[in-house]
Write a protein that holds these residues in place. Structure first.
Motif, PDB file in Angstrom:
ATOM      1  N   PRO A 227      -2.435  -7.365  -4.536  1.00 49.55           N
ATOM      2  CA  PRO A 227      -3.236  -6.580  -5.485  1.00 49.55           C
ATOM      3  C   PRO A 227      -4.120  -7.492  -6.351  1.00 49.55           C
ATOM      4  O   PRO A 227      -3.618  -8.436  -6.969  1.00 49.55           O
ATOM      5  CB  PRO A 227      -2.175  -5.868  -6.341  1.00 49.55           C
ATOM      6  CG  PRO A 227      -0.927  -5.891  -5.516  1.00 49.55           C
ATOM      7  CD  PRO A 227      -0.984  -7.154  -4.722  1.00 49.55           C
ATOM      8  N   TRP A 271       2.167  -0.279   2.036  1.00 52.29           N
ATOM      9  CA  TRP A 271       0.975   0.206   1.322  1.00 52.29           C
ATOM     10  C   TRP A 271       1.303   1.502   0.597  1.00 52.29           C
ATOM     11  O   TRP A 271       1.861   2.437   1.177  1.00 52.29           O
ATOM     12  CB  TRP A 271      -0.181   0.439   2.300  1.00 52.29           C
ATOM     13  CG  TRP A 271      -0.752  -0.842   2.830  1.00 52.29           C
ATOM     14  CD1 TRP A 271      -0.397  -1.492   3.966  1.00 52.29           C
ATOM     15  CD2 TRP A 271      -1.761  -1.634   2.209  1.00 52.29           C
ATOM     16  NE1 TRP A 271      -1.119  -2.653   4.106  1.00 52.29           N
ATOM     17  CE2 TRP A 271      -1.967  -2.762   3.051  1.00 52.29           C
ATOM     18  CE3 TRP A 271      -2.507  -1.506   1.041  1.00 52.29           C
ATOM     19  CZ2 TRP A 271      -2.905  -3.748   2.741  1.00 52.29           C
ATOM     20  CZ3 TRP A 271      -3.446  -2.491   0.738  1.00 52.29           C
ATOM     21  CH2 TRP A 271      -3.633  -3.589   1.586  1.00 52.29           C
ATOM     22  N   ASP A 272       0.954   1.530  -0.676  1.00 55.56           N
ATOM     23  CA  ASP A 272       1.123   2.726  -1.503  1.00 55.56           C
ATOM     24  C   ASP A 272      -0.056   2.772  -2.470  1.00 55.56           C
ATOM     25  O   ASP A 272       0.089   2.691  -3.684  1.00 55.56           O
ATOM     26  CB  ASP A 272       2.458   2.660  -2.255  1.00 55.56           C
ATOM     27  CG  ASP A 272       2.680   3.891  -3.119  1.00 55.56           C
ATOM     28  OD1 ASP A 272       1.971   4.893  -2.906  1.00 55.56           O
ATOM     29  OD2 ASP A 272       3.544   3.843  -4.018  1.00 55.56           O
ATOM     30  N   GLY A 273      -1.240   2.905  -1.892  1.00 55.28           N
ATOM     31  CA  GLY A 273      -2.451   2.796  -2.703  1.00 55.28           C
ATOM     32  C   GLY A 273      -2.850   1.350  -2.911  1.00 55.28           C
ATOM     33  O   GLY A 273      -4.010   1.036  -3.167  1.00 55.28           O
ATOM     34  N   ARG A 274      -1.887   0.453  -2.822  1.00 53.59           N
ATOM     35  CA  ARG A 274      -2.130  -0.983  -2.895  1.00 53.59           C
ATOM     36  C   ARG A 274      -0.988  -1.686  -2.168  1.00 53.59           C
ATOM     37  O   ARG A 274       0.020  -1.068  -1.819  1.00 53.59           O
ATOM     38  CB  ARG A 274      -2.209  -1.471  -4.346  1.00 53.59           C
ATOM     39  CG  ARG A 274      -0.905  -1.345  -5.132  1.00 53.59           C
ATOM     40  CD  ARG A 274      -1.071  -1.945  -6.515  1.00 53.59           C
ATOM     41  NE  ARG A 274       0.117  -1.836  -7.347  1.00 53.59           N
ATOM     42  CZ  ARG A 274       1.138  -2.684  -7.334  1.00 53.59           C
ATOM     43  NH1 ARG A 274       1.142  -3.700  -6.479  1.00 53.59           N
ATOM     44  NH2 ARG A 274       2.168  -2.528  -8.151  1.00 53.59           N
ATOM     45  N   ARG A 276       2.269  -3.601  -1.575  1.00 48.47           N
ATOM     46  CA  ARG A 276       3.532  -3.781  -2.288  1.00 48.47           C
ATOM     47  C   ARG A 276       4.490  -4.555  -1.390  1.00 48.47           C
ATOM     48  O   ARG A 276       4.389  -4.524  -0.166  1.00 48.47           O
ATOM     49  CB  ARG A 276       4.148  -2.437  -2.668  1.00 48.47           C
ATOM     50  CG  ARG A 276       3.315  -1.642  -3.651  1.00 48.47           C
ATOM     51  CD  ARG A 276       4.028  -0.365  -4.068  1.00 48.47           C
ATOM     52  NE  ARG A 276       3.216   0.481  -4.918  1.00 48.47           N
ATOM     53  CZ  ARG A 276       3.089   0.336  -6.239  1.00 48.47           C
ATOM     54  NH1 ARG A 276       3.765  -0.610  -6.855  1.00 48.47           N
ATOM     55  NH2 ARG A 276       2.322   1.153  -6.939  1.00 48.47           N
TER      56      ARG A 276
END
Length: 447
Positions: A227, A271-274, A276
């Motif tokens: 991120p 991936w969870d929006g970004r 991790r």
């Protein structure tokens, strides 16, 4: 020693790395002597000498607190296993130099006259700060494949560049490095990581192709995104390079811990929006243990490195910990290394040192005896109370230790009273008591 060999009618010179270091104004770590005297003649002249490689014409002599290797001029070959010559022949000084690895290690010095002998343009390469093989680099690296890693290590330690043809040969033969013993690879890697230019060393290992074959888990960090909010520096590999660069005079275990602290990220990327990396510290610790085992690091070094990798994120939680738990953390034997790794980790990412500075201030406010005071109770004290040893001992002693570090108990008397309160609070017989005469729910008070 050179004088004694010379007076006996033999040629004798300082050779190799000690000459290189002297010409660079560095203090040699050891001295090597090259001579025309055969091993048996060296042993006759120097009764304290010990044969350590007589088959290769090498004996070792103790001078004060140092050991000096005395080697007979020789030629070698062929190398059938990528490390040892199949045969050795005694030779002239010039022939001995021409079978060595790098030009900067191919200089001979007469310490009695100061005369320097250079048949391989080693002085020029020293002046131009260049690592170049003696003769054909492909042949030199085929003879002893560890020389490829040694070229990188010398470039890092001396702040030299590797000559293009030599570097191209390393790239073309990089996969052969795995035929070298892991112990020898470990020693070269440790020296690279111990160098002030360790970050450049990691980049050079990668550019040479060696990294993918000796530490594929580290090479796998390349291209793994992070991120941008927390890691504007780039991918996990770039972050690791910068962490190594940010370290201040690290120990061997800290350097290895820094190299491997994020080795679990490629395996845990989600991936969870970004991007991790759930559990990357735990997974990384397991991978670090495998790497340490492969490289034959000692048990003590392995445990310290694995712990650094596993716990490198925990320091961010210190401001929110209970005081007792926090002081237990401060008392850890690896706390200084862990704190330095945390600082370097912050410097190499978003540069936010707020938590690091809070920890540092809190540590400075505490005296050593506040951080790790003598324990108030031991298992023997609990036995003296009439308790039977068992799992509850650990719970009781931990509770007393927390209360001591938090300032709630200050003496053995207060600690014993705390134990009694904890036992009463359980509302059941203390462990080890199975007496049917005690009705359920009745608290047995320890006097």
């Amino acid at each position: 020693m050179v004088r004694r060999l010379r007076e006996a009618g033999y040629e004798a010179y300082w050779a190799g790395g000690c000459v290189r270091d002297l010409l660079l104004g560095r203090t040699p770590k050891d001295y090597d002597v090259a001579t025309s005297a055969r091993p048996e003649e060296v042993l006759r002249l120097l009764p304290d000498a010990i044969p350590v490689g007589a088959a290769f014409g090498v004996v070792r002599v103790r001078v004060g607190e140092h050991w000096i290797e005395v080697a007979t001029f020789r030629t070698e070959g062929p190398y059938l296993d990528g490390r040892h010559p199949a045969e050795v022949h005694y030779a002239s000084a010039r022939e001995d130099v021409l079978r060595r690895d790098f030009t900067i290690n191919g200089l001979l010095l007469d310490p009695l006259t100061g005369k320097l002998i250079d048949w391989v343009n080693g002085q020029r390469d020293l002046a131009e700060r260049r690592i170049r093989t003696i003769g054909d680099p492909q042949q030199r690296f085929q003879e002893d494949r560890l020389r490829m890693l040694r070229a990188v290590r010398l470039a890092v330690e001396l702040d030299f560049a590797i000559e293009p043809e030599t570097f191209a040969a390393i790239r073309s033969l990089a996969d052969r490095i795995r035929t070298t013993s892991w112990e020898r690879i470990r020693d070269e890697l440790t020296r690279i990581l111990s160098s002030p230019r360790r970050a450049h060393g990691l980049r050079l290992l990668d550019a040479s192709g060696l990294l993918a074959h000796i530490l594929p888990e580290v090479a796998a960090m390349k291209g793994v995104p992070q991120p941008l909010k927390y890691h504007p520096e780039g991918d996990v590999f770039e972050h690791t390079v910068r962490v190594l660069e940010a370290l201040r005079t690290p120990t061997v275990t800290l350097a290895w811990g820094a190299l491997l602290h994020d080795v679990g990220k490629p395996l845990t990327l989600t991936w969870d929006g970004r991007a991790r990396f759930p559990g990357h510290d735990r997974v990384g610790a397991e991978v670090a243990r495998e790497i340490c085992s492969r490289l034959r690091l000692s048990h003590q070094e392995t445990e310290r490195i694995v712990t650094l990798v596993r716990d490198h994120m925990r320091l961010s939680d210190l401001p929110r910990m209970r005081e007792g738990k926090r002081r237990l953390f401060f008392a850890r034997p690896d706390f200084e290394e862990l704190l330095e790794l945390y600082r370097a980790d912050c410097v190499a990412s978003n540069g936010d040192l707020t938590t690091y500075e809070w920890i540092l201030t809190r540590c400075q406010e505490l005296r050593p005896e506040d951080i790790n005071p003598p324990r108030l109770l031991t298992g023997r004290d609990l036995i003296a109370l009439g308790l039977t040893p068992g799992p509850i001992f650990r719970e009781l002693l931990a509770a007393v230790r927390d209360a001591q570090l938090e300032g709630r108990v200050h003496s053995q008397r207060e600690a014993l009273e705390l134990v009694r309160e904890l036992l009463r609070a359980q509302e059941k017989p203390h462990p080890g008591s199975n007496s049917p005469s005690e009705p359920p729910g009745e608290v047995r008070t320890v006097p």
